[in-house]
Design a protein around this motif. Structure first.
Motif, PDB file in Angstrom:
ATOM      1  N   PHE A 132       0.838  -1.203   0.000  1.00 22.93           N
ATOM      2  CA  PHE A 132       0.000   0.000   0.000  1.00 22.93           C
ATOM      3  C   PHE A 132       0.872   1.251   0.000  1.00 22.93           C
ATOM      4  CE2 PHE A 132      -3.938  -2.268   1.832  1.00 22.93           C
ATOM      5  CZ  PHE A 132      -4.600  -2.201   0.624  1.00 22.93           C
ATOM      6  N   LEU A 133       1.964   1.226   0.791  1.00 21.93           N
ATOM      7  CA  LEU A 133       2.862   2.388   0.870  1.00 21.93           C
ATOM      8  C   LEU A 133       3.455   2.732  -0.480  1.00 21.93           C
ATOM      9  CD1 LEU A 133       4.876   1.996   4.192  1.00 21.93           C
ATOM     10  CD2 LEU A 133       3.521   3.960   3.445  1.00 21.93           C
ATOM     11  N   ARG A 134       3.837   1.708  -1.256  1.00 25.66           N
ATOM     12  CA  ARG A 134       4.451   1.934  -2.573  1.00 25.66           C
ATOM     13  C   ARG A 134       3.437   2.240  -3.658  1.00 25.66           C
ATOM     14  NH1 ARG A 134       9.795  -1.441  -2.043  1.00 25.66           N
ATOM     15  NH2 ARG A 134       9.895  -1.084   0.195  1.00 25.66           N
ATOM     16  N   SER A 135       2.174   1.994  -3.387  1.00 25.72           N
ATOM     17  CA  SER A 135       1.152   2.293  -4.396  1.00 25.72           C
ATOM     18  C   SER A 135       0.601   3.688  -4.098  1.00 25.72           C
ATOM     19  CB  SER A 135       0.008   1.285  -4.304  1.00 25.72           C
ATOM     20  OG  SER A 135      -0.720   1.520  -3.119  1.00 25.72           O
ATOM     21  N   ASN A 136      -0.382   4.148  -4.893  1.00 28.82           N
ATOM     22  CA  ASN A 136      -0.996   5.440  -4.581  1.00 28.82           C
ATOM     23  C   ASN A 136      -2.221   5.273  -3.710  1.00 28.82           C
ATOM     24  OD1 ASN A 136       0.794   6.902  -6.126  1.00 28.82           O
ATOM     25  ND2 ASN A 136      -0.395   6.509  -8.010  1.00 28.82           N
ATOM     26  N   ILE A 137      -2.428   4.067  -3.209  1.00 26.44           N
ATOM     27  CA  ILE A 137      -3.660   3.809  -2.461  1.00 26.44           C
ATOM     28  C   ILE A 137      -3.491   4.193  -0.992  1.00 26.44           C
ATOM     29  CG2 ILE A 137      -5.283   1.996  -1.750  1.00 26.44           C
ATOM     30  CD1 ILE A 137      -4.394   0.407  -4.202  1.00 26.44           C
ATOM     31  N   SER A 138      -4.456   4.927  -0.453  1.00 25.61           N
ATOM     32  CA  SER A 138      -4.383   5.201   0.981  1.00 25.61           C
ATOM     33  C   SER A 138      -5.198   4.110   1.669  1.00 25.61           C
ATOM     34  CB  SER A 138      -4.949   6.579   1.296  1.00 25.61           C
ATOM     35  OG  SER A 138      -6.296   6.625   0.958  1.00 25.61           O
ATOM     36  N   SER A 139      -4.687   3.603   2.768  1.00 23.35           N
ATOM     37  CA  SER A 139      -5.417   2.535   3.458  1.00 23.35           C
ATOM     38  C   SER A 139      -5.441   2.826   4.950  1.00 23.35           C
ATOM     39  CB  SER A 139      -4.744   1.191   3.198  1.00 23.35           C
ATOM     40  OG  SER A 139      -3.543   1.122   3.898  1.00 23.35           O
ATOM     41  N   SER A 140      -6.569   2.603   5.580  1.00 22.58           N
ATOM     42  CA  SER A 140      -6.614   2.793   7.027  1.00 22.58           C
ATOM     43  C   SER A 140      -7.805   2.083   7.645  1.00 22.58           C
ATOM     44  CB  SER A 140      -6.694   4.288   7.379  1.00 22.58           C
ATOM     45  OG  SER A 140      -7.980   4.750   7.148  1.00 22.58           O
TER      46      SER A 140
END
Ligand SMILES: Nc1ccn([C@H]2C[C@H](O)[C@@H](COP(=O)(O)OP(=O)(O)OP(=O)(O)O)O2)c(=O)n1
Length: 519
Positions: A132-140
């Motif tokens: 997730f960190l390397r992609s543009n996706i925000s996750s929480s």
């Protein structure tokens, strides 16, 4: 003028609604663990713009994770979509989310999707975070914040009932291993607050779910009936976001194989400023002209307009918390859905509603579900709420000009002419009159003109998407939009009635009439 202001109590925001829907999808009778290594998971996918159109709702199936089921199946692009998951996804699902180009992922802080030895789960979750960190996706992690008072009011407006068999199983579902989960999900500093908030959210979800116990008039296989009940509960959840001051209604569309393709709740048009629109119900004086009916969009219409799959298939089903009115039945029939499952109205319902139920039975394969609430005590929650409450010179110039051929100056002119011409189509009819309020008292009768419509893309080359006209049963606008739901976005709409209205206005003020005609 009596406006009958009543502001609807509803879920605080659409994110809360989506997370509740994802949690409930995990309890779908279709939901199974993909294999013994994974937990069952519910998923909801929405466009991340203001409307938050629900694009997909699903759950894990045998051999297929919930994320895979959606990413592999959804016919539209998931870019710019927000995904709500009932648990943190495993690394395989994360790769699907990245390839699917979703924009953000929210998950409920329960045990993650992957099961097994702590070290293996921890290792997998690290991979997930790295990806997730390397992609543009925000996750929480995401927890809906809804106070119990709001939920009490919502449950009574939507008429949510519980029988005595329905104990609060969601509230009991706050994970006992919260401490372990919080370390796995990197939330150590917030365990206590989180546990309390989770409990609160789950209690709210529990209150917003209508009792699943009831009977169908026509019998279906038990598994199908379970599916129907679950889908109707989803509709009740959606209704919790409705901004109709009197009655929340929800609607979902499913294919026969249990694949979701549309959802909506009733409410004012997108972006409406509530108090600027009429909000009086049926019982308010009709002469005031403030009845909300003509400006409120029914849940069924919203679900059809926002559907993620245009093509309707043989056994698609429309679920709704109340029997669709005759206008919505026209829409449903127009798009080609033949099967409807809805909740039976209480016996005090009006004669109009009873008429619509008759046509439902004759025009559709209609399943009516009767909740058991006649035989059960209403939930203590609903009890609490009851108590609280152009030019010549130019023409010559043009003839001598060896330049480009004479033609309509721009595409807008073309479109408005096409719309006017559509109105003269042999198929065009005046839509039937509509009675606002009480038909018997013969109060406000709305009459409609024949209307032609043209919809084209707003951007060059301004492709014309559709041309249509009104018929006796359907106004031109819903007819065109129901057939081309995607025309809702980045498109221009040209209407003959408006054009004529413009002409009349200009003629009245006796200025510029010819320029309007040529425009
Ligand atoms: N997933 C959605 C989103 C919206 N609507 C419908 C219900 C209303 O008719 C209209 C409301 O759209 P808005 O975007 O104005 O939404 P809200 O007023 O509900 O919420 P907010 O403006 O707070 O986001 O769209 C729907 O059926 N399903």
């Amino acid at each position: 003028m009596e406006r009958g202001y009543k502001i609807a109590t509803r879920l605080g925001n659409k994110k809360d609604l989506c997370m509740f829907l994802a949690l409930h999808m995990e309890n779908s009778p279709m939901c199974v663990s993909p294999s013994e290594k994974f937990n069952k998971t519910g998923i909801v996918v929405c466009e991340s713009d203001k409307i938050h159109k629900v694009v997909a709702m699903s759950c894990s199936r045998e051999n297929l994770h919930a994320v895979q089921h959606v990413v592999l199946n959804v016919p539209c692009s998931l870019s710019n979509c927000t995904v709500y998951l009932s648990r943190k996804p495993c690394s395989t699902c994360t790769t699907f989310l990245i390839q699917g180009s979703v924009s953000s992922v929210y998950y409920w802080p329960m045990s993650p999707e992957l099961k097994g030895e702590d070290s293996a789960v921890e290792e997998d979750l690290k991979q997930v975070d790295q990806m997730f960190l390397r992609s543009n996706i925000s996750s929480s992690v995401f927890l809906p914040i809804t106070d119990s008072d709001t939920v009490f009011k919502i449950s009574s407006r939507i008429k949510i009932y519980k029988c005595t068999e329905c104990s609060s199983h969601y509230a009991e579902a706050v994970p006992k291993d919260m401490e372990k989960n919080s370390s796995l999900l990197n939330m150590q500093g917030h365990i206590r607050i989180c546990a309390e908030q989770m409990k609160n959210s789950l209690c709210c979800l529990d209150c917003l779910l209508h009792c699943p116990h009831g009977k169908f008039e026509k019998k279906e296989k038990i598994d199908v009936e379970k599916m129907h009940t679950h889908a109707l509960q989803l509709c009740y959840l959606l209704a919790a976001r409705s901004d109709d001051p009197d009655r929340g209604v929800g609607c979902v569309l499913y294919s026969q194989n249990g694949y979701f393709f549309g959802a909506g709740y009733n409410g004012y048009p997108i972006g409406a400023i509530f108090a600027n629109l009429p909000c009086a119900g049926r019982d308010v004086k009709k002469e005031s002209g403030t009845a909300k009916g003509p400006v409120l969009i029914h849940a069924e219409a919203n679900a059809l307009l926002f559907r993620s799959r245009k093509k309707i298939e043989e056994n698609d089903v429309l679920y709704c918390t109340k029997p669709p009115c005759s206008e919505c039945q026209n829409y449903i029939q127009f798009v080609g859905i033949k099967k409807i499952v809805s909740v039976q109205e209480s016996s005090q319902s009006s004669s109009n509603q009873q008429d619509s139920t008759g046509s439902l039975k004759s025009n559709f394969e209609y399943y009516q579900w009767k909740p058991q609430y006649a035989e059960c005590s209403a939930s203590p929650l609903s009890k609490q709420t009851e108590n609280s409450e152009k030019r010549d010179g130019e023409e010559t110039e043009r003839k001598n000009d060896k330049g480009p051929p004479s033609r309509l100056p721009n595409k807008e002119d073309l479109c408005i002419f096409l719309a006017l011409h559509m109105e003269n189509s042999p198929n065009c009819q005046e839509p039937r009159c509509k009675y606002v309020g009480n038909k018997q008292k013969n109060s406000n009768i709305l009459k409609f003109f024949k209307t032609g419509i043209v919809i084209c893309e707003a951007n060059k080359p301004k492709r014309i998407i559709t041309m249509d006209c009104s018929t006796e049963d359907l106004h031109a606008v819903p007819k065109a939009l129901l057939r081309f739901p995607n025309a809702l976005r980045c498109c221009e709409v040209y209407l003959s009635s408006n054009a004529l209205h413009q002409l009349c206005k200009t003629f009245d003020s006796s200025s510029n009439f010819s320029s309007v005609l040529l425009a």
